[in-house]
Design an enzyme around this catalytic site. Structure first.
Site, PDB file in Angstrom:
ATOM      1  N   TYR A  31     -66.134  37.754  52.496  1.00  0.00           N
ATOM      2  CA  TYR A  31     -67.495  37.104  52.403  1.00  0.00           C
ATOM      3  C   TYR A  31     -68.087  38.105  53.501  1.00  0.00           C
ATOM      4  CZ  TYR A  31     -71.802  34.786  53.226  1.00  0.00           C
ATOM      5  OH  TYR A  31     -73.032  34.505  53.548  1.00  0.00           O
ATOM      6  N   LYS A  62     -71.068  41.122  53.255  1.00  0.00           N
ATOM      7  CA  LYS A  62     -72.407  41.376  53.661  1.00  0.00           C
ATOM      8  C   LYS A  62     -72.672  42.565  54.615  1.00  0.00           C
ATOM      9  CE  LYS A  62     -74.131  37.802  51.888  1.00  0.00           C
ATOM     10  NZ  LYS A  62     -75.397  37.953  51.011  1.00  0.00           N
ATOM     11  N   SER A 115     -75.879  37.987  56.839  1.00  0.00           N
ATOM     12  CA  SER A 115     -75.135  36.544  57.540  1.00  0.00           C
ATOM     13  C   SER A 115     -74.758  36.657  59.005  1.00  0.00           C
ATOM     14  CB  SER A 115     -74.118  36.065  56.678  1.00  0.00           C
ATOM     15  OG  SER A 115     -73.083  35.207  57.401  1.00  0.00           O
TER      16      SER A 115
HETATM   17  N1  UFG Z   1     -66.625  21.504  60.846  1.00  0.00           N
HETATM   18  C1  UFG Z   1     -65.899  20.428  60.757  1.00  0.00           C
HETATM   19  N2  UFG Z   1     -65.653  19.827  59.553  1.00  0.00           N
HETATM   20  C2  UFG Z   1     -65.928  20.174  58.607  1.00  0.00           C
HETATM   21  C3  UFG Z   1     -66.769  21.309  58.416  1.00  0.00           C
HETATM   22  C4  UFG Z   1     -66.699  22.009  59.466  1.00  0.00           C
HETATM   23  O1  UFG Z   1     -65.589  20.045  61.852  1.00  0.00           O
HETATM   24  O2  UFG Z   1     -65.514  19.413  57.500  1.00  0.00           O
HETATM   25  C5  UFG Z   1     -67.105  22.326  61.775  1.00  0.00           C
HETATM   26  C6  UFG Z   1     -66.350  23.711  61.881  1.00  0.00           C
HETATM   27  O3  UFG Z   1     -65.109  23.921  62.453  1.00  0.00           O
HETATM   28  C7  UFG Z   1     -67.588  24.405  62.785  1.00  0.00           C
HETATM   29  C8  UFG Z   1     -68.749  23.634  62.394  1.00  0.00           C
HETATM   30  O4  UFG Z   1     -68.363  22.445  61.812  1.00  0.00           O
HETATM   31  O5  UFG Z   1     -67.269  24.247  64.056  1.00  0.00           O
HETATM   32  C9  UFG Z   1     -69.747  24.225  61.414  1.00  0.00           C
HETATM   33  O6  UFG Z   1     -68.861  24.680  60.207  1.00  0.00           O
HETATM   34  P1  UFG Z   1     -69.590  25.279  58.815  1.00  0.00           P
HETATM   35  O7  UFG Z   1     -68.455  25.309  58.113  1.00  0.00           O
HETATM   36  O8  UFG Z   1     -70.700  24.478  58.537  1.00  0.00           O
HETATM   37  O9  UFG Z   1     -70.393  26.677  59.169  1.00  0.00           O
HETATM   38  P2  UFG Z   1     -69.559  27.956  59.734  1.00  0.00           P
HETATM   39  O10 UFG Z   1     -70.146  28.238  61.201  1.00  0.00           O
HETATM   40  O11 UFG Z   1     -67.930  27.879  59.624  1.00  0.00           O
HETATM   41  O12 UFG Z   1     -69.905  29.119  58.459  1.00  0.00           O
HETATM   42  C10 UFG Z   1     -71.101  29.364  58.412  1.00  0.00           C
HETATM   43  C11 UFG Z   1     -71.738  29.815  57.028  1.00  0.00           C
HETATM   44  C12 UFG Z   1     -70.778  30.566  56.592  1.00  0.00           C
HETATM   45  C13 UFG Z   1     -71.133  31.999  57.422  1.00  0.00           C
HETATM   46  C14 UFG Z   1     -70.950  31.432  58.986  1.00  0.00           C
HETATM   47  C15 UFG Z   1     -71.389  32.686  59.912  1.00  0.00           C
HETATM   48  O13 UFG Z   1     -70.971  28.508  56.251  1.00  0.00           O
HETATM   49  O14 UFG Z   1     -71.153  31.151  55.285  1.00  0.00           O
HETATM   50  O15 UFG Z   1     -71.625  30.564  59.332  1.00  0.00           O
HETATM   51  O16 UFG Z   1     -71.229  32.336  61.128  1.00  0.00           O
HETATM   52  F1  UFG Z   1     -70.316  33.092  57.263  1.00  0.00           F
END
Ligand code: UFG
Length: 299
Positions: free
Chosen positions: A98, A102, A74
């Protein structure tokens, strides 16, 4: 033709039986837990599934002379890099259990290769997989309240949740919202096939590859694209930043593109289109609306 069987990778006896029944040329190891928040609450569970499970799988593979592996890692192994695009050489400093599971699994793979050069291992560092199979039959169906952006947007669009909270609109980005590298799940799947082919081309040691598009997209851009393809309004609430979130994180996909002769084909609109196709055909995921009402979970 082989039948389909299911076994927990932590069940060494069960895995032994699977490997005794068929000679496998290679393994694609996807098995694991993947919710960042849950990993903070239940670290031992994550170390057990993701690390102990991987060790058992590798032991059984070695015992049966199967030494080719594609492993689902990841972008979480990078933590929050200071700049993007993020290459495979960036420091590996995960921020949560998590991501650490990984990274530990990656290190184990690097160590076994150093101890025995017959191993050939590709570590795939996924960025933000989204979308669904274009048929609309296969998609993500998270339990409870989705942590990730796209499943949340989808549940707002089908009327299961009233609004999306944007986690911060004061980042130093084009519209103030966080930037990520979203990749269509079909492109991601094809990346695995390309990686598998690579393993059979020549011995490549143990190497990591980013699977992303190399492009950054903001939360608001995702919302706008989703509204456009679905014709649904996504009501927004601006909330505080989510602790631990990076401001901007997108990949350099150059290594995978060059060495796998693979390239992500789908853009944001196609990702949203296929996500919406899945969502509109299956508003309650794999469950019936009634069972969802009873337990609050979607499967
Ligand atoms: N976001 C929101 N509102 C929400 C959910 C997310 O504004 O309800 C924003 C987050 O702040 C971020 C973007 O949308 O800016 C993406 O968020 P995600 O939770 O979809 O994804 P992340 O980038 O935080 O995490 C993903 C995977 C993880 C992994 C990570 C690696 O979900 O498993 O990428 O960088 F670890």
């Amino acid at each position: 033709m082989c039948g389909v069987s299911m076994v927990d990778i932590r069940d060494k006896g069960g895995l032994e039986k699977v490997f005794a029944s068929t000679r496998f040329d290679a393994v694609v190891h996807f098995a694991g837990l993947k919710a960042v928040g849950e990993s903070v609450q239940k670290p031992l569970l994550y170390y057990d599934h993701n690390v102990a499970g991987t060790i058992i799988l590798l032991e059984v593979m070695a015992a049966h002379g199967c030494k080719k592996l594609v492993f689902s890692s990841s972008a979480a192994v990078y933590g929050s890099p200071k700049n993007s695009p993020c290459t495979e050489e960036f420091p590996l400093t995960p921020h949560n259990p998590y991501g650490r599971t990984k990274l530990i699994a990656e290190e184990i793979c690097r160590d076994i290769y150093h101890s025995d050069s017959e191993w050939s291992i590709i570590l795939l560092r996924y960025f933000n997989p989204v979308g669904a199979h274009p048929s609309g039959y296969l998609g993500e169906d998270p339990c409870g309240i989705p942590n990730n952006l796209m499943p949340f947007v989808q549940q707002v669009a089908v009327g299961r949740r009233p609004s999306l909270t944007i986690f911060g609109n004061d980042y130093a980005t084009k519209d103030g919202t966080g930037i990520r590298d979203y990749i269509h799940v079909v492109d991601l799947a094809e990346g695995h096939i390309a990686a598998l082919r690579k393993l059979f081309e020549r011995s490549i040691g143990c190497q990591a590859y980013n699977l992303g598009t190399g492009k950054g997209t903001s939360v608001l851009e995702i919302v706008n694209a989703f509204e456009k393809v679905s014709g649904k309004k996504i009501p927004l609430v601006i909330g505080p930043r989510r602790p631990g979130d990076a401001e901007i994180l997108f990949s350099s996909a150059a290594k995978a593109e060059r060495e796998f002769k693979w390239k992500a084909k789908y853009g944001i609109e196609e990702m949203c289109r296929d996500q919406w196709n899945w969502a509109s055909k299956n508003p309650f995921g794999y469950a019936s609306p009634d069972s969802t009402k009873q337990n609050g979970h979607s499967h």
